[in-house]
Design a protein around this motif. Structure first.
Motif, PDB file in Angstrom:
ATOM      1  N   LEU A 473       0.900  -1.113   0.056  1.00  0.00           N
ATOM      2  CA  LEU A 473       0.071  -0.199  -0.169  1.00  0.00           C
ATOM      3  C   LEU A 473       0.967   1.392  -0.061  1.00  0.00           C
ATOM      4  CD1 LEU A 473      -2.748   1.089  -0.017  1.00  0.00           C
ATOM      5  CD2 LEU A 473      -2.744   1.098   2.564  1.00  0.00           C
ATOM      6  N   LEU A 474       1.111   1.961  -1.203  1.00  0.00           N
ATOM      7  CA  LEU A 474       1.940   3.166  -1.138  1.00  0.00           C
ATOM      8  C   LEU A 474       1.245   4.466  -1.156  1.00  0.00           C
ATOM      9  CD1 LEU A 474       5.041   3.902  -2.182  1.00  0.00           C
ATOM     10  CD2 LEU A 474       4.058   3.691  -4.559  1.00  0.00           C
ATOM     11  N   GLY A 475       1.638   4.928  -0.149  1.00  0.00           N
ATOM     12  CA  GLY A 475       0.919   6.276  -0.059  1.00  0.00           C
ATOM     13  C   GLY A 475       1.912   7.482  -0.365  1.00  0.00           C
ATOM     14  N   PHE A 476       1.241   8.560  -0.845  1.00  0.00           N
ATOM     15  CA  PHE A 476       1.769   9.771  -1.260  1.00  0.00           C
ATOM     16  C   PHE A 476       1.344  10.940  -0.254  1.00  0.00           C
ATOM     17  CE2 PHE A 476       1.196   7.129  -4.954  1.00  0.00           C
ATOM     18  CZ  PHE A 476       2.428   7.191  -5.766  1.00  0.00           C
ATOM     19  N   GLY A 477       2.457  11.296   0.440  1.00  0.00           N
ATOM     20  CA  GLY A 477       2.121  12.273   1.519  1.00  0.00           C
ATOM     21  C   GLY A 477       0.942  12.187   2.235  1.00  0.00           C
ATOM     22  N   ARG A 500       3.672   1.750   2.941  1.00  0.00           N
ATOM     23  CA  ARG A 500       4.847   2.854   2.929  1.00  0.00           C
ATOM     24  C   ARG A 500       4.077   4.097   2.463  1.00  0.00           C
ATOM     25  NH1 ARG A 500       9.906   0.500   2.584  1.00  0.00           N
ATOM     26  NH2 ARG A 500      10.579   2.501   3.293  1.00  0.00           N
ATOM     27  N   ASN A 501       4.641   5.160   2.902  1.00  0.00           N
ATOM     28  CA  ASN A 501       4.345   6.434   2.756  1.00  0.00           C
ATOM     29  C   ASN A 501       5.421   7.215   1.958  1.00  0.00           C
ATOM     30  OD1 ASN A 501       2.587   8.723   2.853  1.00  0.00           O
ATOM     31  ND2 ASN A 501       3.111   9.264   4.972  1.00  0.00           N
ATOM     32  N   LEU A 502       5.224   7.491   0.776  1.00  0.00           N
ATOM     33  CA  LEU A 502       6.351   8.240   0.357  1.00  0.00           C
ATOM     34  C   LEU A 502       6.146   9.858   0.306  1.00  0.00           C
ATOM     35  CD1 LEU A 502       8.762   8.491  -1.802  1.00  0.00           C
ATOM     36  CD2 LEU A 502       7.015   8.353  -3.524  1.00  0.00           C
ATOM     37  N   GLY A 503       7.306  10.707   0.621  1.00  0.00           N
ATOM     38  CA  GLY A 503       7.251  11.897   0.602  1.00  0.00           C
ATOM     39  C   GLY A 503       8.545  12.868   0.771  1.00  0.00           C
ATOM     40  N   VAL A 504       8.516  13.866   0.711  1.00  0.00           N
ATOM     41  CA  VAL A 504       9.973  14.625   0.815  1.00  0.00           C
ATOM     42  C   VAL A 504      10.420  14.573   2.130  1.00  0.00           C
ATOM     43  CG1 VAL A 504       9.408  16.304  -1.311  1.00  0.00           C
ATOM     44  CG2 VAL A 504       9.004  16.891   1.070  1.00  0.00           C
ATOM     45  N   VAL A 505      11.807  15.010   2.063  1.00  0.00           N
ATOM     46  CA  VAL A 505      12.544  14.964   3.321  1.00  0.00           C
ATOM     47  C   VAL A 505      11.963  16.056   4.209  1.00  0.00           C
ATOM     48  CG1 VAL A 505      14.879  15.423   4.494  1.00  0.00           C
ATOM     49  CG2 VAL A 505      14.634  14.247   2.301  1.00  0.00           C
ATOM     50  N   ASP A 510       7.741   7.746   5.877  1.00  0.00           N
ATOM     51  CA  ASP A 510       8.748   7.112   6.187  1.00  0.00           C
ATOM     52  C   ASP A 510       9.805   6.573   5.065  1.00  0.00           C
ATOM     53  OD1 ASP A 510       6.328   5.264   5.273  1.00  0.00           O
ATOM     54  OD2 ASP A 510       7.915   3.805   5.292  1.00  0.00           O
ATOM     55  N   LEU A 511       9.302   6.984   3.843  1.00  0.00           N
ATOM     56  CA  LEU A 511      10.022   6.814   2.682  1.00  0.00           C
ATOM     57  C   LEU A 511      10.242   8.175   1.832  1.00  0.00           C
ATOM     58  CD1 LEU A 511      11.292   4.958   0.575  1.00  0.00           C
ATOM     59  CD2 LEU A 511       9.055   4.382  -0.547  1.00  0.00           C
TER      60      LEU A 511
END
Length: 574
Positions: A473-477, A500-505, A510-511
C-alpha cells in the motif's frame, strides 16, 4: 522443437553440469510426506514458479526429466518486464552481467534496408528494454538463485533431476503421481500440481486437454553458431534475400560469440535435409558471405526446427492442477513472447497459489490467474499473429501484400511501419482489477504494471522499496494518523501487506525522495498528497484512491485476493 547436438558437454565457455537423480526417502515404494506443491518441468517457468512460491515460504518439488539445463539458445530474448520478475526471484545481477543489452532492430528487403526501429532505452531507467541471453544461462542462473534460497531455508525447493512422471491421478484435494528416475520408481502425492512441462506436456495429454488456436504451416530452422564477429547487438531481419530467395532470415548476437540464426524453410525444403551438416554448412556460409562475414571462422553448436503457432488451453486451472508456460499456451517466436509470457505466468501464479495453498485466500483467486493469463495470451497472440503473418505469410494473398509493402517501404516511412515486429510489452489486465477507479486523469490504472522511477541520488528506484513477497500500500504524502489507521487494518488481514508512505525529506513519510524526484513520481502516478496505490505482489496495480478510507482498502484487498475477509467486515464498515 526437433533439435540436434544432444548430450553436448560445452557451448563456448558454458560447461554442462549433469545431475544424478534424487532418490527420496520411501516407505514401501511411496513417499510418506505429502507435498504442498509439485511442479512438473524444471525449465525457466518451472524454476521461476518454485522461486516465486519460496518468496512466500511455500516449499515445492520440481520434477525434471533431463539431467541438466537445456541445450541450445531456445528462448534467448528477455524483456524489461521479465527482468523485473527475475529481480524478484533474486537472479537479476547474473542476467544483467552476462546478457547483452539491445534496443535496435533493422529489416532488409532483398539488398535494401527498409525499416529501422529503436525501443525506448533511457539511461536513467533501471533496466534495459531487452537483453539477449541463451536459455541454458537463464536456467543456470535460476538454479543458482535456488541454491541461495536453500542455503537460507534448507529444502524449500527440491529439484529432482532425471525424473519423469509416468502416471498421475487428479483428486479433489490434489494429485497422486508415479515417478521413474531410472534408479527407483516411486509414488508421491501433492496438494497442488503445476504443469510447466512444455509444448509436449505429459500432464496436459494425460488429462485429454488440447491447445486451441492457429498453427502455422511455415517452419523455421534455428542454427546457433560460434562466430568471432564484432557486429553490434541488434535484431536483423532479411526478407527474400538474393542469396537465399523465398525465405526470411533473422540474426541475433548472444553472449560468448554465439550467434543465433533463424530462417524460414522454403516450399519443398524438408526439415531433415535442412538439419543435415552439409545443408547447415551451405546455408550459414552463404549467409555470412552475403553480409560480409564469410571470412571469419565459425562452427555450428546447436540446430533445431520450429513451427509457429498461437494456441492456448481454454482454462489454465483444472481443479488442483494448474498450467503455465508452453504447457498452457504456444506463441510464435516473433516479438519474443514465448518465455516472456511464461515468466509472466509464473509471476502471476506464484503469489496466488502461495496464498491459496496456505489458506490465506479463496481458491477463486486461482480462477483469476487463469482468466488474467488467458486475457494476456489473446493480447500477445494478436500482435504475434500479425508479426507471424508478415514474417511467414500463410497464403499467396498475404505473400503479395507483404511483397507490396516491402517494395514500397524503402521510400515510404508510413508503410515501413508495417514491418515493425511488435516487440513484447507489459500486459494490462482488465479482470480482477480491484475497486472502481475514479478521480485519476493519469498514472497506471488498475490492472497495469506499476511505474518504476528513480527515488534519490543514491541510485535507488521505487521498486527497491516494494516488498514483492506482499501487497504494497503505497501512499503519497499521507498524514501519520492515516498511515497508522491503515497499518492497523492490514495487520489484521491474513495476507501480507506493507504500508509505505512516500514524501519529501522533512515530511511525515517513512520513505523519502528528493523534491524534484517526488514531483516526477506524483506526475507519473497522476497523484497528489493523500493518494494511495495498492500494488499486488506481481507489481500490477490492484486499486488506487484519492483519499483512501479503511473501507476502501478492505474492499480493494478483498477484490484482489478474491476473498471476503469476514472477520473484518463489521469493524471496517462500522
Amino acid at each position: 522443437m526437433n533439435d540436434t547436438y544432444k548430450g553436448i558437454d560445452r557451448i563456448g565457455p558454458f560447461a554442462y553440469q549433469r545431475f544424478a537423480p534424487t532418490v527420496p526417502l520411501l516407505d514401501n515404494g511411496s513417499e510418506p510426506v505429502r507435498h504442498k506443491v509439485i511442479i512438473v518441468g524444471g525449465g525457466p517457468v518451472g524454476l521461476a514458479t518454485a522461486l516465486g512460491l519460496a518468496r512466500f515460504g511455500v516449499s515445492s518439488v520440481v520434477i525434471e526429466a533431463d539431467d541438466s539445463v537445456c541445450e541450445g539458445s531456445r528462448a534467448a530474448c528477455i524483456s524489461r518486464r521479465s527482468l523485473q520478475i527475475v529481480e524478484r526471484l533474486g537472479a537479476l545481477d547474473q542476467f544483467l552481467e552476462k546478457g547483452l543489452r539491445w534496443s535496435r532492430g533493422r529489416s532488409f528487403y532483398r539488398e535494401h534496408e527498409v525499416f529501422d526501429f529503436t525501443m525506448h532505452d533511457d539511461p536513467s531507467e533501471k533496466l534495459p528494454p531487452m537483453i539477449n541471453l541463451q536459455q541454458y544461462y537463464i536456467e543456470h542462473f535460476l538454479l543458482q538463485a535456488i541454491e541461495r534460497v536453500n542455503a537460507s531455508t534448507p529444502g524449500v525447493i527440491d529439484v529432482r533431476w532425471n525424473s519423469r512422471v509416468t502416471r498421475f491421478v487428479a483428486l479433489d484435494a490434489g494429485a497422486e503421481l508415479e515417478v521413474d528416475n531410472g534408479v527407483e520408481k516411486y509414488r508421491t502425492s501433492t496438494d497442488w500440481l503445476v504443469a510447466c512441462d512444455g509444448g509436449q506436456s505429459f500432464v496436459r495429454k494425460e488429462l485429454g486437454l488440447e491447445l486451441k488456436g492457429t498453427a502455422y504451416e511455415g517452419r523455421y530452422v534455428i542454427i546457433d553458431i560460434e562466430l568471432p564477429s564484432n557486429a553490434p547487438t541488434e535484431r536483423r531481419a532479411w526478407f527474400d534475400p538474393p542469396w537465399w530467395p523465398g525465405s526470411t532470415i533473422l540474426m541475433h548476437r548472444q553472449p560468448d560469440n554465439i550467434w543465433r540464426i533463424d530462417y524460414q524453410l522454403r516450399d519443398g525444403d524438408s526439415p531433415e535435409d535442412a538439419l543435415s551438416p552439409s545443408r547447415v554448412q551451405e546455408f550459414v556460409q552463404t549467409h555470412l558471405d552475403a553480409i560480409g562475414e564469410g571470412h571469419l571462422p565459425w562452427k555450428p553448436v546447436w540446430t533445431s526446427v520450429y513451427r509457429a503457432g498461437a494456441m492456448t488451453l481454454d482454462s489454465y486451472r483444472h481443479g488442483r492442477i494448474l498450467f503455465a508456460g508452453n504447457a498452457a499456451h504456444a506463441m510464435p517466436i516473433f516479438g519474443v513472447r514465448g518465455l516472456n509470457s511464461g515468466f509472466d505466468d509464473a509471476d502471476n501464479l506464484a503469489w496466488k497459489l502461495a496464498l491459496v495453498a496456505t489458506g490465506r485466500a479463496n481458491e477463486a483467486l486461482l480462477d483469476g490467474y487463469s482468466a488474467e493469463r488467458i486475457e494476456a495470451f489473446h493480447e500477445n497472440a494478436a500482435n504475434a499473429m500479425r508479426s507471424t503473418e508478415f514474417m511467414s505469410p500463410p497464403s499467396r494473398g498475404f505473400d503479395l501484400m507483404r511483397e507490396a509493402c516491402l517494395s514500397l517501404a524503402k521510400d515510404n516511412p508510413s508503410i515501413a511501419k508495417l514491418v515493425n515486429p511488435r516487440q513484447t510489452h507489459a500486459v494490462t489486465y482488465s479482470v480482477n482489477a480491484g475497486t472502481p477507479d475514479t478521480g485519476f486523469d493519469a498514472g497506471p490504472a488498475p490492472g497495469s504494471v506499476a511505474v518504476d522511477l528513480p527515488l534519490d541520488i543514491e541510485g535507488r528506484f521505487l521498486s527497491d522499496v516494494f516488498d514483492f513477497a506482499a501487497f504494497t500500500l503505497l501512499g503519497f504524502g499521507m498524514s501519520a494518523g492515516r498511515v497508522r489507521t491503515l497499518a492497523d487494518l492490514v495487520a489484521k488481514i491474513p495476507v501480507p501487506v506493507q504500508v509505505r508512505n512516500l514524501g519529501v525529506v522533512g515530511s511525515e513519510a517513512d520513505l523519502f525522495a528528493a523534491a524534484d524526484e517526488y514531483e516526477k513520481i506524483l506526475q507519473s502516478y497522476g497523484a497528489a498528497d493523500g493518494c494511495a496505490y495498492l500494488l499486488r505482489p506481481d507489481g500490477h496495480v490492484a486499486a488506487r484512491w484519492r483519499q483512501p478510507s479503511v473501507e476502501d482498502v478492505w474492499d480493494g484487498l478483498s477484490r484482489a485476493c478474491a476473498t471476503v475477509f469476514d472477520e473484518l467486515e463489521e469493524s471496517c464498515h462500522s
